[in-house]
Scaffold this active site. Structure first.
Site, PDB file in Angstrom:
ATOM      1  N   GLY A  43       0.960  -0.755   0.221  1.00  0.00           N
ATOM      2  CA  GLY A  43      -0.463  -0.183  -0.223  1.00  0.00           C
ATOM      3  C   GLY A  43       0.705   1.135   0.048  1.00  0.00           C
ATOM      4  N   HIS A  44       1.794   1.102   0.613  1.00  0.00           N
ATOM      5  CA  HIS A  44       2.642   2.604   0.882  1.00  0.00           C
ATOM      6  C   HIS A  44       3.549   2.502  -0.496  1.00  0.00           C
ATOM      7  CE1 HIS A  44       2.520   1.571   5.453  1.00  0.00           C
ATOM      8  NE2 HIS A  44       2.299   2.692   5.391  1.00  0.00           N
ATOM      9  N   GLN A  68      -0.975  10.225  18.727  1.00  0.00           N
ATOM     10  CA  GLN A  68      -2.526   9.716  17.743  1.00  0.00           C
ATOM     11  C   GLN A  68      -2.697   8.364  18.532  1.00  0.00           C
ATOM     12  OE1 GLN A  68      -0.224  10.173  14.053  1.00  0.00           O
ATOM     13  NE2 GLN A  68      -1.499   7.840  13.794  1.00  0.00           N
TER      14      GLN A  68
END
Ligand code: PAF
Length: 289
Positions: A43-44, A68
């Site tokens: 995906g990256h 986060q």
């Protein structure tokens, strides 16, 4: 050769050098940022390739952002694979990797100034992770200010994150373009995620429940929101080992929840826990077409 940058000062100097070397018209060289938390997967790679198509200089940030993660989340066990990540960046022709330490990004983490995602950050993912999007927007704003990219590339898997980043860019006047890349999936349809690495063999099969619930929502979408959500929930009900956090439909343009009369482009979003692993997925859906 991918340069490794650890501090804000060296990063700014390196960017000036890269821009000067980038061609006949150095001021015209476009700079793309791909923000990541590492544990890079296909995906990256897709985000990086899109960045390379759109800009002369590509920088990937790798930073597991403590802001986060809530105290009970997976900050400590989040996969950290810097050597493998650098091999990916090298193979993809990335010019530089910004890999700061926590103290470089947050010299006073306990008292840091933060960006608020507001109401839109408290629905869906935000209901289950109340501080998550403030943390994401804060680090993304810092990365934009440190690297000053012309474009930044984000994946559509984190659809709410993408929508909130776009809104922050508009609201706070960041001078850059946000570019989105569609979700990259495994051959069987599981959305690529760094957290897939947590899944055991049996859990890997059960993880497909998210995709199957979205399939069911999509198939029932012509009958309206309520039937579509019921069809998706039925998929979760039939799989005791997948624990659904939410399955919702929002207006794709505004991210506002829709009612049963809605017709047009919606986005189906879901999150579920498979054992101790929390996964998310989403799908654009045409309602009552
Ligand atoms: O999507 C992610 O990997 C992270 O939320 C991001 C955008 C890199 C911010 O830490």
């Amino acid at each position: 050769m991918t340069r490794i940058l650890r501090t804000v000062t060296e990063t700014r100097a390196a960017i000036a050098e890269l821009a000067a070397r980038a061609g006949a018209e150095p001021d015209k060289a476009r700079l793309a940022l791909v923000p990541t938390m590492g544990a890079l997967h296909d995906g990256h790679r897709a985000l990086i390739r899109l960045a390379r198509e759109r800009a002369e200089i590509v920088i990937v940030s790798i930073f597991v952002n403590p802001l986060q993660f809530a105290p009970d989340e997976d900050l400590d066990r989040y996969p950290r694979t810097p050597e493998a990540d650098l091999a990916v960046l090298e193979a993809e022709g990335v010019h530089a990797a910004f890999m700061p330490a926590v103290a470089e990004m947050y010299p006073d983490l306990e008292h840091v100034t933060t960006v608020s995602a507001g109401e839109a950050g408290r629905i869906l993912e935000g209901e289950y992770r109340p501080t998550h999007f403030d943390g994401v927007l804060t680090v993304v704003a810092k990365l934009f200010n440190i690297i000053r990219p012309d474009i930044a590339v984000f994946g559509e898997k984190d659809a709410q994150q993408l929508a909130l980043v776009r809104r922050m860019v508009r609201d706070l006047d960041f001078p850059l373009e946000i570019v989105a890349h569609p979700i990259v999936r495994e051959a069987d349809g599981l959305a690529r995620s760094s957290r897939n690495a947590y899944l055991g063999e049996e859990e890997r099969g059960i993880a497909l429940t998210l995709k199957r619930a979205l399939d069911a929502v999509e198939a029932a979408a012509p009958r309206g929101r309520d039937d579509a959500i019921a069809a998706g929930r039925a998929v979760y009900d039939a799989q005791a080992l997948a624990s659904m956090d939410y399955l919702e439909l929002v207006d794709a343009a505004t991210f506002a929840p829709i009612d049963d009369t809605f017709a047009g482009e919606a986005l189906a979003l879901t999150a579920a826990r498979i054992g101790t692993t929390r996964l998310i997925d989403n799908r654009p859906v045409a309602m009552r077409h």
